[in-house]
Design an enzyme around this catalytic site. Structure first.
Site, mmCIF file in Angstrom:
data_model
loop_
_atom_site.group_PDB
_atom_site.id
_atom_site.type_symbol
_atom_site.label_atom_id
_atom_site.label_comp_id
_atom_site.label_asym_id
_atom_site.label_seq_id
_atom_site.Cartn_x
_atom_site.Cartn_y
_atom_site.Cartn_z
ATOM 1 N N CYS A 1 0.835 -1.206 0.000
ATOM 2 C CA CYS A 1 0.000 0.000 0.000
ATOM 3 C C CYS A 1 0.868 1.254 0.000
ATOM 4 C CB CYS A 1 -0.922 -0.013 1.222
ATOM 5 S SG CYS A 1 -1.981 1.428 1.294
ATOM 6 N N CYS B 1 0.485 4.562 7.091
ATOM 7 C CA CYS B 1 -0.162 4.383 8.403
ATOM 8 C C CYS B 1 0.810 3.612 9.322
ATOM 9 C CB CYS B 1 -1.479 3.630 8.247
ATOM 10 S SG CYS B 1 -2.541 4.370 6.980
ATOM 11 N N CYS C 1 0.481 -0.172 10.336
ATOM 12 C CA CYS C 1 0.021 -1.159 9.345
ATOM 13 C C CYS C 1 1.162 -1.931 8.691
ATOM 14 C CB CYS C 1 -0.811 -0.447 8.285
ATOM 15 S SG CYS C 1 -1.500 -1.611 7.096
ATOM 16 N N CYS D 1 -16.824 -8.927 5.622
ATOM 17 C CA CYS D 1 -16.156 -7.673 5.276
ATOM 18 C C CYS D 1 -14.936 -7.992 4.415
ATOM 19 C CB CYS D 1 -15.748 -6.973 6.566
ATOM 20 S SG CYS D 1 -15.025 -5.360 6.264
ATOM 21 N N CYS E 1 -19.825 -5.804 3.842
ATOM 22 C CA CYS E 1 -19.074 -4.602 4.193
ATOM 23 C C CYS E 1 -17.795 -4.615 3.370
ATOM 24 C CB CYS E 1 -18.770 -4.663 5.691
ATOM 25 S SG CYS E 1 -17.668 -3.375 6.273
ATOM 26 N N CYS F 1 -19.316 2.291 8.913
ATOM 27 C CA CYS F 1 -18.629 1.572 9.980
ATOM 28 C C CYS F 1 -17.339 2.350 10.215
ATOM 29 C CB CYS F 1 -18.351 0.147 9.517
ATOM 30 S SG CYS F 1 -17.271 -0.770 10.636
ATOM 31 N N ARG G 1 -17.823 -2.894 18.014
ATOM 32 C CA ARG G 1 -17.075 -4.102 17.624
ATOM 33 C C ARG G 1 -15.743 -4.163 18.348
ATOM 34 N NH1 ARG G 1 -19.971 -6.045 13.332
ATOM 35 N NH2 ARG G 1 -21.284 -4.447 12.387
HETATM 36 S S1 SF4 Z 1 -4.190 1.040 6.937
HETATM 37 FE FE1 SF4 Z 1 -2.598 -0.059 5.746
HETATM 38 S S2 SF4 Z 1 -3.697 -0.755 3.933
HETATM 39 FE FE2 SF4 Z 1 -4.969 0.837 4.852
HETATM 40 S S3 SF4 Z 1 -4.350 2.758 3.854
HETATM 41 FE FE3 SF4 Z 1 -3.072 2.556 5.714
HETATM 42 S S4 SF4 Z 1 -1.197 1.516 5.010
HETATM 43 FE FE4 SF4 Z 1 -2.757 1.200 3.431
#
Ligand code: SF4
Length: 332
Positions: free
Chosen positions: A50, A54, A57, A94, A127, A187, A259
């Site tokens: 990605c 984040c 993640c 989901c 979802c 959600c 949740r």
């Molecule tokens: S949470 Fe992970 S998968 Fe989702 S946008 Fe952020 S880096 Fe990408």
């Protein structure tokens, strides 16, 4: 429903714990069947690589997490997983994809729509969590049979830039507005244990309380520190802080499904029982939660049984054909 601001949320959260629990339980009983927990299954339909950063993640391409990337899952594999989830008692399925977002022009979006139509025919709540959406993409997802769109705000607006720099809190809100306009339910929740304060958690809850319509579902995740990410090594969330947050969420958003999401492997059975008592009424079911570990199905079944909690049964839902009809009516 009273719309809570930060001051009122702080007052609720700061009560003596047993008063807060009693109050939350009473509110829960007024809105929900007493002894039921909804089981949901979350499947990663596209994993890793990605573009976003984040900090929690393992799927971000910014960090060396050793995660194996997987391209978009074929329809047959998704359907098979969804059917198995339904057979195991899940009433919500989901599907999550690791990318910044989609527009109606992306070829990958056409594939996701096709998958959604097929899953919607199984009669579960459908979802998806696909990142940023344009209003048109949101409308098309709704027409294909998506009932809810997951898009977490993660944390307070003030703490957000410490966690993500490749998109903004406002970008997240824009997607939530597109989802609301489409008629899908929202959600939306967050992650705790990332180094934020308890006040940050209540600020997030204040933003959730300001959404109109209110979120149908609020996932509360406890950070699962992922090796290679900047948040690896964060200590576990203090259980009474989690329980207070769940109880306060139950009071502030009485009709939302709360949740108890990621991080349950770091909670004791007693801790999870307190979370249910405080108002959590859904869990993700299955050994994996995207890329993080989740308690095994047998462990969950035995915990629910010991607590005398039943599993929410599927309600008859509109199937894809009904959505298609509705979509024609709305000229989508
Ligand atoms: S949470 Fe992970 S998968 Fe989702 S946008 Fe952020 S880096 Fe990408």
């Amino acid at each position: 429903m009273t719309r809570h601001d930060l001051a009122s949320l702080r007052a609720l959260y700061g009560q003596p714990l047993f008063d807060l629990l009693a109050h939350a339980r009473e509110t829960y009983r007024a809105h929900w069947p007493a002894h039921e927990v909804q089981l949901c299954t979350l499947m990663s339909i596209k994993t890793g690589g990605c573009s976003e950063d984040c900090a929690y993640c393992s799927q971000s391409a910014h960090y060396q997490t050793g995660l194996e990337r997987e391209s978009l899952a074929p329809l047959a594999r998704v359907l098979e997983t969804a059917e198995r989830a339904r057979a195991n008692g899940s009433t919500r399925f989901c599907m999550g994809a690791a990318w910044r977002g989609v527009t109606e022009h992306d070829p990958k979006f056409r594939s996701v729509l096709e998958t959604v139509r097929a899953v919607a025919r199984l009669g579960m709540e459908v979802c998806v969590t696909l990142g940023e959406l344009t209003p048109e993409a949101a409308r098309q997802l709704r027409a294909a049979g998506v009932t809810a769109y997951n898009h977490n705000l993660d944390t307070s607006p003030e703490f957000y830039p410490r966690i993500v720099t490749t998109h903004t809190f406002e970008d997240r809100l824009a997607t939530i507005r597109a989802v609301q306009a489409s008629g899908m339910s929202v959600c939306c929740g967050g992650i705790i244990g990332m180094g934020e304060t308890e006040l940050d958690r209540l600020r997030l809850l204040e933003v959730l309380c300001g959404l109109d319509p209110a979120p149908e579902s609020v996932p509360i995740n406890c950070l699962m520190p992922m090796p290679g990410t900047p948040l690896d090594g964060q200590p576990p969330v203090e259980i009474f802080q989690l329980v207070r947050l769940i109880a306060t969420t139950r009071l502030a958003l009485p009709k939302a499904r709360v949740r108890l999401s990621a991080g349950r492997t770091r909670l004791t059975r007693e801790g999870q029982a307190l979370c249910f008592f405080a108002g959590a009424n859904s869990i993700f079911y299955g050994d994996k939660l995207l890329t993080a570990a989740n308690p095994g199905v047998d462990a969950d079944r035995s915990l629910l049984e010991e607590l005398g909690l039943g599993i929410t049964k599927a309600e008859p839902l509109a199937v894809a054909g009904d959505f298609d009809k509705e979509a024609r009516h709305l000229h989508l």
